[in-house]
Design an enzyme around this catalytic site. Structure first.
Site, PDB file in Angstrom:
ATOM      1  N   VAL A  84      32.404 -41.880 -33.223  1.00 53.59           N
ATOM      2  CA  VAL A  84      32.713 -43.138 -33.905  1.00 53.59           C
ATOM      3  C   VAL A  84      33.902 -42.947 -34.842  1.00 53.59           C
ATOM      4  O   VAL A  84      33.898 -42.057 -35.702  1.00 53.59           O
ATOM      5  CB  VAL A  84      31.495 -43.648 -34.688  1.00 53.59           C
ATOM      6  CG1 VAL A  84      31.835 -44.965 -35.384  1.00 53.59           C
ATOM      7  CG2 VAL A  84      30.305 -43.843 -33.746  1.00 53.59           C
ATOM      8  N   LYS A  85      34.897 -43.789 -34.663  1.00 48.94           N
ATOM      9  CA  LYS A  85      36.098 -43.737 -35.494  1.00 48.94           C
ATOM     10  C   LYS A  85      35.880 -44.557 -36.770  1.00 48.94           C
ATOM     11  O   LYS A  85      35.528 -45.725 -36.701  1.00 48.94           O
ATOM     12  CB  LYS A  85      37.300 -44.266 -34.720  1.00 48.94           C
ATOM     13  CG  LYS A  85      37.627 -43.445 -33.487  1.00 48.94           C
ATOM     14  CD  LYS A  85      38.744 -44.063 -32.672  1.00 48.94           C
ATOM     15  CE  LYS A  85      40.065 -44.060 -33.423  1.00 48.94           C
ATOM     16  NZ  LYS A  85      41.177 -44.543 -32.557  1.00 48.94           N
TER      17      LYS A  85
END
Length: 220
Positions: A84-85
Site C-alpha cells: 500500500v502506497k
C-alpha cells in the site's frame, strides 16, 4: 534488483511481462484515473497479469491516518500481498506506523527529499519512492537526492528499500541503480526506450543480409 512497470494498462503489462523480468506493477491515483476503470476492477486484473510471483502497489486516497489505514486494509483484503502506497505527510507517517503493526506492507510515496524518505523508512515503510524527475523539474537534483537517501537507508534503515520513481529517460533510471537503488519503477515509454535503440535493428539487419547473401536463407 526489482524492476516494476508504473502503469494500470493491463494489456501492456501482459505484453511486457512476457519480455521483461518484471517484479510487478506500481500504480497511483492519477494512473488509475487515466484508465477510467474502477480501482477494485483493475487491481485484480493487474495482479493476474503480473502472475502469482509479482507484487502490486496501490495508493490510498484519504488524507488522515485513520482513513489511510482503513483504505489500506480494504486494499489488502481485495489483493492479498499488495503493498500500500502512503504519501509521506505527517498523517502518512502515522499511518505507516500503524500499518507496520498490522503487518500490512507499505511504500512511502511522494518523496521529494532524503530526510522525508528516511522518516518513512524509520516509521516502517518497506519501500520508499523518491520522485526523481519531479525533483529535477523543481530545480533540484533528483539523482543526488536518491544517492543521499540510499546512503541514509543503508546506515539507519537497512530493512527498507529505495524504489525510485518518476523517470523521463532510461539514463535517470540507470543512474539510480548505479547509486545502489534496489528497485525502480518505469513508465511504459521509458521501459520501451531501454530496448528501442535504432542501432540494434541496424546491426540485426546487417547480420541477416550477410547471412542471406552467403547461404540464401535466414535461419540456421
Amino acid at each position: 534488483m526489482e524492476l516494476y512497470l508504473d502503469t494500470a494498462n493491463v494489456a501492456e503489462v501482459e505484453r511486457l511481462a512476457r519480455i521483461y523480468p518484471l517484479a510487478g506493477v506500481t500504480t497511483n491515483p492519477s494512473i488509475i484515473a487515466a484508465g477510467k476503470v474502477p480501482v477494485w476492477d483493475v487491481l485484480p486484473r493487474l495482479q493476474k497479469a503480473v502472475g502469482p510471483e509479482g507484487t502490486l502497489f496501490a495508493q490510498t486516497m484519504s488524507r488522515d491516518a485513520q482513513g489511510m489505514v482503513e483504505e489500506a486494509k480494504r486494499l489488502s483484503n481485495a489483493v492479498p500481498g499488495i503493498v500500500v502506497k502512503i504519501p509521506v505527510t505527517a498523517e502518512g507517517l502515522a499511518a505507516i506506523k500503524l500499518l507496520k503493526k498490522e503487518g500490512i506492507p507499505t511504500l512511502g510515496t511522494a518523496v521529494y527529499s532524503a530526510s522525508q524518505g528516511l522518516l518513512a523508512a524509520l516509521a516502517g515503510a518497506k519501500y520508499v519512492a523518491p520522485y526523481v524527475n519531479r525533483v529535477d523539474a523543481q530545480g533540484g537534483d533528483g539523482i543526488r537526492m536518491v544517492q543521499e537517501l540510499q546512503s541514509l537507508l543503508e546506515m539507519h534503515a537497512p530493512e527498507s528499500k529505495v524504489l525510485a520513481a518518476s523517470f523521463k529517460t532510461p539514463r535517470q533510471a540507470l543512474d539510480c541503480l548505479l547509486a545502489g537503488c534496489e528497485a525502480i519503477t518505469l513508465p511504459l515509454d521509458v521501459a520501451q526506450q531501454m530496448l528501442g535503440t535504432p542501432a540494434v535493428e541496424s546491426a540485426i539487419e546487417k547480420f541477416e543480409q550477410d547471412w542471406n547473401n552467403a547461404f540464401g536463407a535466414l535461419n540456421l
